[in-house]
Design a protein around this motif. Structure first.
Motif, short mmCIF file in Angstrom:
data_model
loop_
_atom_site.label_atom_id
_atom_site.label_comp_id
_atom_site.label_asym_id
_atom_site.label_seq_id
_atom_site.Cartn_x
_atom_site.Cartn_y
_atom_site.Cartn_z
N ILE A 742 -0.49 94.64 55.86
CA ILE A 742 0.48 93.90 56.66
C ILE A 742 -0.28 93.16 57.75
O ILE A 742 -1.23 93.69 58.32
CB ILE A 742 1.55 94.84 57.26
N ARG A 743 0.13 91.91 57.98
CA ARG A 743 -0.58 91.07 58.96
C ARG A 743 0.42 90.42 59.90
O ARG A 743 1.44 89.86 59.45
CB ARG A 743 -1.40 90.00 58.25
N PHE A 744 0.13 90.51 61.20
CA PHE A 744 0.93 89.88 62.23
C PHE A 744 0.09 88.80 62.91
O PHE A 744 -1.02 89.05 63.36
CB PHE A 744 1.36 90.91 63.29
N ASN A 745 0.65 87.58 62.96
CA ASN A 745 -0.03 86.46 63.60
C ASN A 745 0.66 86.13 64.93
O ASN A 745 1.89 85.95 64.97
CB ASN A 745 0.01 85.23 62.70
N TYR A 746 -0.12 86.06 65.97
CA TYR A 746 0.36 85.64 67.28
C TYR A 746 -0.41 84.40 67.72
O TYR A 746 -1.32 83.96 67.02
CB TYR A 746 0.23 86.78 68.30
N GLU A 747 -0.06 83.85 68.85
CA GLU A 747 -0.58 82.54 69.21
C GLU A 747 -2.11 82.50 69.26
O GLU A 747 -2.74 81.56 68.76
CB GLU A 747 0.00 82.08 70.54
N LYS A 748 -2.73 83.51 69.83
CA LYS A 748 -4.18 83.47 69.99
C LYS A 748 -4.88 84.68 69.38
O LYS A 748 -6.08 84.85 69.56
CB LYS A 748 -4.54 83.37 71.48
N TRP A 749 -4.13 85.49 68.68
CA TRP A 749 -4.75 86.66 68.08
C TRP A 749 -3.94 87.10 66.86
O TRP A 749 -2.82 86.66 66.65
CB TRP A 749 -4.89 87.80 69.09
N ALA A 750 -4.55 87.97 66.07
CA ALA A 750 -3.89 88.48 64.87
C ALA A 750 -4.28 89.94 64.70
O ALA A 750 -5.35 90.38 65.15
CB ALA A 750 -4.29 87.67 63.65
N PHE A 751 -3.38 90.68 64.06
CA PHE A 751 -3.60 92.10 63.84
C PHE A 751 -3.19 92.43 62.41
O PHE A 751 -2.15 91.97 61.93
CB PHE A 751 -2.76 92.92 64.83
N SER A 752 -3.99 93.22 61.71
CA SER A 752 -3.65 93.59 60.34
C SER A 752 -3.96 95.06 60.09
O SER A 752 -4.85 95.64 60.72
CB SER A 752 -4.41 92.71 59.34
N ILE A 753 -3.21 95.63 59.17
CA ILE A 753 -3.39 97.03 58.75
C ILE A 753 -3.48 97.04 57.23
O ILE A 753 -2.67 96.41 56.55
CB ILE A 753 -2.22 97.91 59.21
N ALA A 754 -4.45 97.74 56.71
CA ALA A 754 -4.60 97.87 55.27
C ALA A 754 -4.68 99.34 54.91
O ALA A 754 -5.38 100.12 55.56
CB ALA A 754 -5.85 97.14 54.79
N VAL A 755 -3.93 99.72 53.88
CA VAL A 755 -3.92 101.10 53.39
C VAL A 755 -4.17 101.06 51.88
O VAL A 755 -3.59 100.23 51.17
CB VAL A 755 -2.59 101.80 53.69
N GLU A 756 -5.02 101.94 51.43
CA GLU A 756 -5.36 101.97 50.01
C GLU A 756 -5.40 103.41 49.52
O GLU A 756 -5.89 104.30 50.23
CB GLU A 756 -6.72 101.31 49.81
N ILE A 757 -4.85 103.65 48.36
CA ILE A 757 -4.94 104.97 47.73
C ILE A 757 -5.64 104.79 46.39
O ILE A 757 -5.10 104.18 45.46
CB ILE A 757 -3.56 105.61 47.52
#
Length: 796
Positions: A742-757
């Protein structure tokens, strides 16, 4: 299991709250834009192209620009999302990049190379999809370009190019714990790794050992990788010292106008990257990434990663500094390095010992480093360029295996220390006579400085013996020439030769090569390639000792010749949709001059080795053959989804030269892969995304030599039916992997989380069988069961 602990459940709950908060806040964010920029150059001369058109396809109104006098372009204030990017210039073939992703955390930098068309200036050949085209224009068959996004999108890839490549046709691995890859039934030690045009040691932590090409975790960082090529056969003439496959890795350059940062933390490590310009008035840039293992920290806070073992520790660094000049050409300083330690600890309680290996403990240390400088000089006639690379590499490995006696005293069963320091030089001249004729000539030189020690207990006598103990230096000289002739706008011919000279024992090989491609319809093409290839063995093979008595010894392998392989490939490619293609290839490889050991009833072939020291006495009388067919059906990412289906049927055999063909160790007979993924958009202006991916793998089990259980019980150690080498096969290998991000984009930064099994069904595939003298029975060694992986990433 550690993912069921209270600490992990609390972490999982916190993660859910964080995702909900970020998702809720994203619905009220304003429209976010970002910048697309880069440089357009001629593929064959590297000269800047002025006036090239860069257009974002299907935008209304049309978004685009043109390149300036130096080939640079900038498109500002582009809403984030995915775009098809078309680059065109009069007299050149168009390039179309499919579904490139523009995020808020980093500017998108595209460095594009255009190929001059041999048609009239009024007409230009249009490439339907640039994914079909390798970066190296001299390549015609068995090559696949890949980018960083694919190493992140393919389930179970670990952001690792080697683990990603296992999804391709004709490629597999023999052990989940390692990223070594087996190409078309060839041993993994036949792989060639290159970075920025120069050969490097295997770039992996927790190496497989002497001569191995894989390891547990890749040192290469996805933060620094650029688009690269991967080959599985019939390589162009510039690639030498390889029998099975080639990874030709490119590092990307840092942002030349803006400083950018990223921070990641996951189950494997914490890493941070920095990139940006050296100054506002200079297009030079830096890019560096550092990672440190988090495994030891997870262990310290009560999440047990390993039991009765040293917690695996590693750290690594990757960097690329770019220094352009106005008159002297362009320079880069690049490098990578990694340090890793691991080991098993024996429990000092004999009542818990169930098998002989419970008595053993080991310790592994590895230090690898590569540092180099490249220089690219563009001639004033804009017809040629000269590229030179000088690099130094160091590969140090220490390993010790100890055994506990009944009083818990330690006895060293085996130890080894390897140190290879190598200076490598590579230089080539590329000249474009006209749009139809391109010539490239070059040479490589490698100077090896080695210190090799291998000693341990003799299995039959129980006495300590020295297998290899040498210090010295030697070299490998390689030269090549290759010519590309564009017969017409539909036909290309690549010819060339490669020569190798091994200084240690004065062995020389000359290898002609040829490739052909015919685009007989707009969306269909036929390709073929043939050529000779060779590779030197690990230096320890040539220096192995055979003792006449306790003091005197000979080195029977010193004058061993290079293993040779004749590759032939024919392929058909059909782009039956704008983003979908069918590719099939058939191949035949004939290996000759193969080192084999037929002394004292042995039937060893070096084609069955993957890593480690050998004490065998070889002669170059063996042969081998690998043949098969492959099919790939692929939809490149578009309309929010992708899929990839690959299948391979093959036979891999060897002979000692007496006319009897046997299965090689790597003859799995078949491989099937099914991958797919979908990306959902959400939030205001659909600026955020959720992705889900899966991979299903089914292939033939590992080959093994049956164990003579009766004789092994009497002798107290494993005895094999050597006359039935690799005649048996373990049960089929099956595994399913899933991942989500899942990825969240904001004006000057971005945050993502990845999960794998990985291995979500927890199937325990069998790696091999062995005789345990402690229990006096044949046991099976299993591969990994279910394994979760997670990663958090910030970009700003």
């Amino acid at each position: 299991m550690f993912w069921k602990s209270t600490s992990t459940r609390n972490l999982f709950h916190l993660l859910i709250l964080l995702v909900c908060f970020l998702g809720f806040s994203s619905f009220f964010a304003q429209t976010i834009t970002q910048t697309i920029k880069g440089k357009i150059i001629d593929q064959d001369t590297k000269a800047a192209i002025f006036g090239a058109k860069i257009i974002l396809v299907n935008t209304s109104p049309i978004i685009g620009t043109t390149s300036d006098n130096d080939g640079f372009f900038t498109i500002e204030k582009v809403p984030i999302g995915r775009y098809d990017v078309k680059i065109s210039y009069l007299g050149y073939e168009d390039v179309k990049l499919q579904q490139v992703q523009l995020n808020s955390g980093k500017e998108l930098i595209l460095n594009i190379e255009l190929s001059e068309s041999i048609k009239n200036l009024e007409t230009v050949t249009v490439k339907a999809n640039s994914k079909n085209k390798p970066l190296n224009e001299m390549a015609t068959v068995s090559v696949r370009s890949f980018n960083v996004e694919e190493t992140q999108r393919y389930a179970a890839s670990f952001n690792d190019p080697a683990r990603m490549a296992v999804s391709f046709a004709g490629v597999n691995t023999s052990n989940d714990a390692s990223n070594e890859i087996i190409v078309r039934g060839n041993s993994a030690r036949g792989m060639l790794w290159r970075v920025e045009g120069i050969e490097i040691p295997s770039p992996n932590h927790f190496s497989n050992g002497e001569g191995g090409s894989g390891g547990g975790i890749s040192i290469l960082s996805s933060q620094i990788l650029g688009s690269s090529d991967f080959y599985t056969g019939a390589f162009p003439a510039e690639y030498g010292n390889a029998l099975s496959g080639v990874f030709d890795i490119k590092f990307r350059k840092g942002n030349y106008q803006k400083r950018e940062y990223s921070f990641q933390v996951g189950i494997l490590g914490m890493q941070t990257s920095l990139e940006g310009p050296f100054s506002k008035k200079y297009t030079g840039s830096y890019l560096i990434n550092y990672r440190y293992s988090t495994l030891i920290m997870l262990n310290a806070i009560g999440l047990p990663i390993v039991e009765n073992a040293l917690v695996p520790q590693f750290q690594d660094v990757n960097y690329n500094f770019f220094f352009p000049t106005k008159k002297a050409g362009n320079f880069t300083v690049f490098g990578l390095g990694g340090l890793s330690t691991a080991g098993e600890l024996a429990v000092k309680d004999s009542t818990t010992w169930e098998k002989r290996s419970d008595r053993y403990q080991d310790n592994n240390y590895q230090l690898i480093g590569v540092s180099g400088i490249t220089h690219t000089y563009l001639f004033k006639n804009q017809k040629a360029y000269l590229k030179t690379v000088l690099a130094f590499s160091s590969d140090d490995l220490k390993y010790r295996l100890d055994s506990l006696d009944n009083n818990y005293g330690l006895t060293t069963a085996y130890s080894e220390k390897f140190s290879y320091k190598t200076i490598r030089f590579n230089s080539f001249l590329n000249h474009k006579f006209n749009a139809q004729n391109i010539l490239r000539v070059g040479m490589n030189y490698s100077q090896y400085f080695y210190s090799i020690l291998s000693k341990g207990l003799e299995l039959t006598s129980g006495e300590q013996g020295t297998f290899v103990d040498e210090n010295g230096n030697t070299g490998l000289v390689q030269a090549y020439a290759q010519w590309k002739y564009k017969i017409s706008d539909k036909m290309d011919l690549n010819t060339g030769y490669h020569s190798s000279h091994f200084v240690l024992n004065q062995q020389t090989k000359v290898e002609p090569r040829i490739g052909f491609q015919w685009r007989f319809k707009p969306k269909q093409s036929f390709s073929a390639g043939v050529g000779l290839h060779s590779r030197i063995e690990p230096i320890s093979v040539y220096l192995a000792r055979s003792y006449n008595d306790s003091i005197n010894y000979t080195q029977p392998n010193f004058n061993l010749g290079l293993t040779n392989s004749f590759h032939s490939v024919a392929g058909y490619d059909w782009n039956f949709g704008e983003n979908t293609r069918l590719k099939t290839e058939i191949y035949y490889q004939y290996l000759f001059n193969v080192p084999v050991d037929t002394s004292f009833g042995n039937n060893e072939s070096i084609l069955n080795f993957n890593a480690g020291v050998t004490r065998s006495s070889f002669i170059n009388s063996g042969i081998g053959r690998n043949y098969g067919m492959e099919i790939t059906i692929e939809k490149f990412f578009s309309k929010n989804y992708f899929f990839l289906f690959t299948g391979s049927l093959f036979q891999s055999e060897y002979s000692l030269g007496e006319g009897v063909w046997r299965n090689t160790r790597f003859n799995g007979n078949y491989m099937l892969n099914a991958l797919g993924g979908y990306e959902f958009k959400f939030g205001k202006n659909k600026k955020n995304s959720i992705g889900a991916n899966t991979r299903i793998t089914l292939r033939g089990g590992n080959r093994y030599t049956p164990i003579n259980e009766v004789a092994s019980k009497l002798a107290g150690y494993e005895i094999l039916y050597t006359d039935q080498a690799f005649s048996k096969q373990a049960p089929n290998y099956f595994r399913t992997d899933i991942s989500a991000n899942i990825r969240f984009n904001y004006e000057k930064w971005a945050f993502s989380i990845a999960v794998e099994i990985q291995n979500v069904t927890n199937r325990l595939n069998i790696n091999r069988y062995f005789f345990d003298p402690y229990t006096k029975e044949v046991r099976s060694a299993l591969m990994f069961g279910i394994m979760p992986v997670f990663n958090f990433k910030f970009e700003f």
